[in-house]
Write a protein that holds these residues in place. Structure first.
Motif, PDB file in Angstrom:
ATOM      1  N   PHE A  44      15.259  40.323  21.842  1.00  0.00           N
ATOM      2  CA  PHE A  44      16.497  40.549  22.590  1.00  0.00           C
ATOM      3  C   PHE A  44      17.715  40.014  21.845  1.00  0.00           C
ATOM      4  CE2 PHE A  44      19.402  39.483  26.266  1.00  0.00           C
ATOM      5  CZ  PHE A  44      19.845  40.796  26.400  1.00  0.00           C
ATOM      6  N   ALA A  45      17.532  38.960  21.039  1.00  0.00           N
ATOM      7  CA  ALA A  45      18.660  38.391  20.298  1.00  0.00           C
ATOM      8  C   ALA A  45      19.300  39.441  19.390  1.00  0.00           C
ATOM      9  CB  ALA A  45      18.194  37.188  19.478  1.00  0.00           C
ATOM     10  N   GLY A  46      18.472  40.249  18.705  1.00  0.00           N
ATOM     11  CA  GLY A  46      19.013  41.268  17.817  1.00  0.00           C
ATOM     12  C   GLY A  46      19.788  42.328  18.561  1.00  0.00           C
ATOM     13  N   ASN A  47      19.322  42.714  19.728  1.00  0.00           N
ATOM     14  CA  ASN A  47      20.017  43.696  20.557  1.00  0.00           C
ATOM     15  C   ASN A  47      21.297  43.112  21.135  1.00  0.00           C
ATOM     16  OD1 ASN A  47      20.458  44.555  23.565  1.00  0.00           O
ATOM     17  ND2 ASN A  47      19.549  46.346  22.592  1.00  0.00           N
ATOM     18  N   ASN A  48      21.208  41.892  21.656  1.00  0.00           N
ATOM     19  CA  ASN A  48      22.304  41.290  22.394  1.00  0.00           C
ATOM     20  C   ASN A  48      23.494  40.950  21.498  1.00  0.00           C
ATOM     21  OD1 ASN A  48      23.040  38.409  24.280  1.00  0.00           O
ATOM     22  ND2 ASN A  48      23.006  40.460  25.149  1.00  0.00           N
ATOM     23  N   ALA A  49      23.230  40.430  20.305  1.00  0.00           N
ATOM     24  CA  ALA A  49      24.325  40.098  19.392  1.00  0.00           C
ATOM     25  C   ALA A  49      25.103  41.346  19.006  1.00  0.00           C
ATOM     26  CB  ALA A  49      23.778  39.410  18.143  1.00  0.00           C
ATOM     27  N   ALA A  50      24.386  42.438  18.741  1.00  0.00           N
ATOM     28  CA  ALA A  50      25.053  43.692  18.390  1.00  0.00           C
ATOM     29  C   ALA A  50      25.868  44.211  19.570  1.00  0.00           C
ATOM     30  CB  ALA A  50      24.009  44.729  17.970  1.00  0.00           C
ATOM     31  N   GLY A  51      25.273  44.190  20.760  1.00  0.00           N
ATOM     32  CA  GLY A  51      25.973  44.683  21.936  1.00  0.00           C
ATOM     33  C   GLY A  51      27.228  43.902  22.252  1.00  0.00           C
ATOM     34  N   TYR A  52      27.209  42.608  21.947  1.00  0.00           N
ATOM     35  CA  TYR A  52      28.356  41.773  22.304  1.00  0.00           C
ATOM     36  C   TYR A  52      29.536  41.921  21.361  1.00  0.00           C
ATOM     37  CZ  TYR A  52      27.532  39.447  26.617  1.00  0.00           C
ATOM     38  OH  TYR A  52      27.416  39.215  27.958  1.00  0.00           O
ATOM     39  N   MET A  53      29.441  42.793  20.375  1.00  0.00           N
ATOM     40  CA  MET A  53      30.635  43.135  19.623  1.00  0.00           C
ATOM     41  C   MET A  53      31.649  43.851  20.519  1.00  0.00           C
ATOM     42  SD  MET A  53      30.381  41.881  16.580  1.00  0.00           S
ATOM     43  CE  MET A  53      29.656  40.493  17.479  1.00  0.00           C
ATOM     44  N   THR A  54      31.147  44.609  21.497  1.00  0.00           N
ATOM     45  CA  THR A  54      32.055  45.251  22.453  1.00  0.00           C
ATOM     46  C   THR A  54      31.993  44.575  23.819  1.00  0.00           C
ATOM     47  OG1 THR A  54      30.323  46.895  22.886  1.00  0.00           O
ATOM     48  CG2 THR A  54      32.091  47.506  21.374  1.00  0.00           C
ATOM     49  N   THR A  55      30.776  44.321  24.337  1.00  0.00           N
ATOM     50  CA  THR A  55      30.685  43.725  25.672  1.00  0.00           C
ATOM     51  C   THR A  55      31.216  42.299  25.677  1.00  0.00           C
ATOM     52  OG1 THR A  55      28.415  42.959  25.272  1.00  0.00           O
ATOM     53  CG2 THR A  55      28.677  45.127  26.285  1.00  0.00           C
ATOM     54  N   GLY A  56      31.233  41.631  24.532  1.00  0.00           N
ATOM     55  CA  GLY A  56      31.791  40.283  24.439  1.00  0.00           C
ATOM     56  C   GLY A  56      33.265  40.259  24.105  1.00  0.00           C
ATOM     57  N   GLY A  57      33.866  41.422  23.937  1.00  0.00           N
ATOM     58  CA  GLY A  57      35.308  41.499  23.745  1.00  0.00           C
ATOM     59  C   GLY A  57      35.784  41.373  22.308  1.00  0.00           C
ATOM     60  N   TYR A  58      34.847  41.252  21.326  1.00  0.00           N
ATOM     61  CA  TYR A  58      35.283  41.013  19.954  1.00  0.00           C
ATOM     62  C   TYR A  58      36.056  42.202  19.384  1.00  0.00           C
ATOM     63  CZ  TYR A  58      35.510  40.372  15.001  1.00  0.00           C
ATOM     64  OH  TYR A  58      36.004  40.288  13.717  1.00  0.00           O
ATOM     65  N   ILE A  59      35.485  43.398  19.462  1.00  0.00           N
ATOM     66  CA  ILE A  59      36.148  44.573  18.903  1.00  0.00           C
ATOM     67  C   ILE A  59      37.489  44.807  19.591  1.00  0.00           C
ATOM     68  CG2 ILE A  59      36.041  47.093  18.699  1.00  0.00           C
ATOM     69  CD1 ILE A  59      34.322  45.698  16.645  1.00  0.00           C
ATOM     70  N   GLN A  60      37.530  44.606  20.911  1.00  0.00           N
ATOM     71  CA  GLN A  60      38.774  44.797  21.636  1.00  0.00           C
ATOM     72  C   GLN A  60      39.875  43.896  21.092  1.00  0.00           C
ATOM     73  OE1 GLN A  60      35.685  44.668  22.836  1.00  0.00           O
ATOM     74  NE2 GLN A  60      35.567  45.271  24.998  1.00  0.00           N
ATOM     75  N   ASN A  61      39.544  42.617  20.845  1.00  0.00           N
ATOM     76  CA  ASN A  61      40.538  41.693  20.319  1.00  0.00           C
ATOM     77  C   ASN A  61      40.881  42.012  18.871  1.00  0.00           C
ATOM     78  OD1 ASN A  61      40.818  38.937  18.590  1.00  0.00           O
ATOM     79  ND2 ASN A  61      41.959  38.817  20.508  1.00  0.00           N
ATOM     80  N   TYR A  62      39.859  42.266  18.055  1.00  0.00           N
ATOM     81  CA  TYR A  62      40.080  42.535  16.630  1.00  0.00           C
ATOM     82  C   TYR A  62      40.997  43.743  16.445  1.00  0.00           C
ATOM     83  CZ  TYR A  62      39.057  43.766  11.770  1.00  0.00           C
ATOM     84  OH  TYR A  62      39.165  44.079  10.441  1.00  0.00           O
ATOM     85  N   ALA A  63      40.788  44.768  17.268  1.00  0.00           N
ATOM     86  CA  ALA A  63      41.559  46.005  17.105  1.00  0.00           C
ATOM     87  C   ALA A  63      42.967  45.919  17.688  1.00  0.00           C
ATOM     88  CB  ALA A  63      40.804  47.170  17.746  1.00  0.00           C
ATOM     89  N   THR A  64      43.173  45.077  18.722  1.00  0.00           N
ATOM     90  CA  THR A  64      44.467  45.069  19.422  1.00  0.00           C
ATOM     91  C   THR A  64      45.330  43.854  19.122  1.00  0.00           C
ATOM     92  OG1 THR A  64      43.548  43.954  21.383  1.00  0.00           O
ATOM     93  CG2 THR A  64      43.454  46.365  21.342  1.00  0.00           C
ATOM     94  N   ASN A  65      44.776  42.829  18.480  1.00  0.00           N
ATOM     95  CA  ASN A  65      45.535  41.610  18.207  1.00  0.00           C
ATOM     96  C   ASN A  65      46.784  41.950  17.380  1.00  0.00           C
ATOM     97  OD1 ASN A  65      46.517  39.094  17.423  1.00  0.00           O
ATOM     98  ND2 ASN A  65      44.481  38.235  17.116  1.00  0.00           N
TER      99      ASN A  65
END
Length: 454
Positions: free
Chosen positions: A255-276
């Motif tokens: 699950f760690a491999g799935n969850n870390a990848a998913g949290y690029m969007t569900t954890g808000g990282y891509i949203q911040n990286y793209a809009t900062n």
């Protein structure tokens, strides 16, 4: 001890009841993850400014993403509590309790004053409410997937187990859609002032819907027989770690491999990286959130397809195909995002979610088939919670720190690729037990041979 009058047989569950269970688990997990993901989205968009600004811009962002991760540290506690009670008093009761806890915490976040209004009390209260969300998330998943899988016929467990697995992509779809809508209704400073609060406050309505739906389904037939036999484990967690610790560790790593990848969007990282506005892209919030919303649709479709596919070709094979897809798309996803073109950003996220869905759809059935009936709730819930800590808990924080250090998203790609390879290896070490009987009368067989080393 008297034998039960009937074995734990999912075929005794009629089609109408299965539909109710599928609907209840899907709606309930969607509401739970909507609540969980709007926090992560807000953490990437406004919480650094509203609650952690005195620490300085870069540290505030790390603290904001760190608050997302803090909840994961408490997910094992939620899993321990829900697992113990779920194996003792039943799956159904825990589903209602976790839904109330999550919805209450989310609604209160929507009412929380900012640092400028309340000082240090504001971020402290925010962290406390996020911890409550973590406790709820830790207990929610195990109960939902067992209700779905244990009600299902053996040849369709993957399909029925995919229903609660649709909760995260549907929750992301709803959370990103709600945030995108509010970014359009209340753009700029209005979004930071009040717009972000509306999606949190909506949770009070959703929780009522979820409770009504979940209260109308029957208890899992497997737990019903366990209770009838009076064979509930007195200390299920102690028994789990005494006899099945290697399975918990391997399942957590998958699950760690799935969850870390998913949290690029569900954890808000891509949203911040793209809009900062101080970052390399500086894109508008609303279209980026819409791109994330579109990727959630692809994630949901792939999750649904993977559940049914695992009934045909096996859980482990489906997983391994998914890991391959995730590995070959992790670097192209960031390359497409870094173009700054919204269409390429949407394409990159959509491609990346294919592997994420293929490794998420079979998970409910795969995990349920690893553990004996009397400790199954504890086994699946704790494996899931530990995997979330190892994977998604601090993935946005780690990704942010890596880019700050190396000034390239390729560093994040290396991090995610490494976790994907570890997860694939863990998957390979677990034995595919597709279709194994799940009732307590088969507990001896369920207790043996879950790994290729046993």
């Amino acid at each position: 001890m008297a034998s039960p009058t009937h074995p734990a047989d999912p075929t005794r569950t009629n089609a109408a009841e299965r539909r109710r269970v599928a609907l209840a688990t899907t709606i309930g997990t969607t509401i739970e993850w909507y609540d969980f993901f709007i926090y992560a989205s807000a953490a990437g968009l406004v919480f650094a400014q509203l609650y952690f600004r005195p620490a300085g811009d870069q540290i505030a962002l790390l603290l904001s993403f760190g608050s997302v991760g803090v909840s994961f540290l408490f997910r094992p506690l939620g899993a321990f509590l829900a697992g113990h009670l779920g194996d003792r008093i039943g799956r159904k009761a825990m589903l209602v309790v976790t839904l109330i806890l999550m919805g209450g915490a989310t609604t209160l976040i929507g009412l929380l004053p900012t640092y400028d209004q309340a000082g240090v009390i504001a971020p402290v209260a925010l962290l406390i409410l996020r911890i409550l969300q973590g406790l709820s998330a830790g207990g929610e998943w195990g109960g939902a997937v067992l209700m779905a899988v244990e009600h299902a016929p053996a040849e369709r467990r993957g399909r029925f187990g995919a229903f609660p697995q649709l909760g995260p992509p549907l929750g992301l779809l709803a959370a990103s859609g709600a945030m995108a809508l509010m970014a359009m209704i209340a753009p700029g400073e209005a979004f930071a002032a009040w717009g972000w609060r509306v999606p949190f406050l909506i949770s009070v309505v959703l929780i009522i819907v979820g409770i009504v739906v979940r209260s109308r389904v029957a208890e899992s037939p497997v737990f019903a027989e366990i209770a009838e036999r009076r064979e509930q484990a007195s200390l299920p967690i102690a028994r789990l770690f005494r006899f099945h610790a290697p399975i918990v560790i391997l399942a957590a790593l998958t699950f760690a491999g799935n969850n870390a990848a998913g949290y690029m969007t569900t954890g808000g990282y891509i949203q911040n990286y793209a809009t900062n506005p101080d970052g390399p892209l500086g894109l508008d919030r609303a279209p980026v959130l819409l791109a994330v919303t579109a990727s959630a649709v692809v994630w949901g479709l792939c999750t649904w397809i993977a559940g049914g596919l695992s009934d045909r070709i096996g859980r482990r094979t489906t997983y391994l195909i998914g890991w391959g897809c995730q590995l070959i798309t992790v670097f192209p996803m960031f390359w497409l995002v870094d173009t700054g073109n919204l269409w390429f950003l949407a394409l990159g996220l959509a491609l990346f979610t294919i592997g994420n869905g293929l490794t998420y759809g079979p998970q409910a059935a795969f995990f349920a088939e690893l553990f004996p009936a009397s400790i199954r709730f504890s086994g699946v819930a704790i494996s899931y919670a530990i995997g979330a800590i190892l994977g998604g808990a601090f993935a946005p924080t780690i990704a942010t720190a890596l880019v700050q250090q190396f000034h390239t998203t390729n560093a994040v790609g290396v991090y995610l690729a490494g976790l994907t390879i570890i997860a694939a290896a863990a998957t390979f070490l677990l034995r595919d037990r597709t279709g194994i009987p799940l009732g307590p009368e088969n507990e001896a067989a369920q207790s043996r041979g879950a790994t290729i080393l046993s």
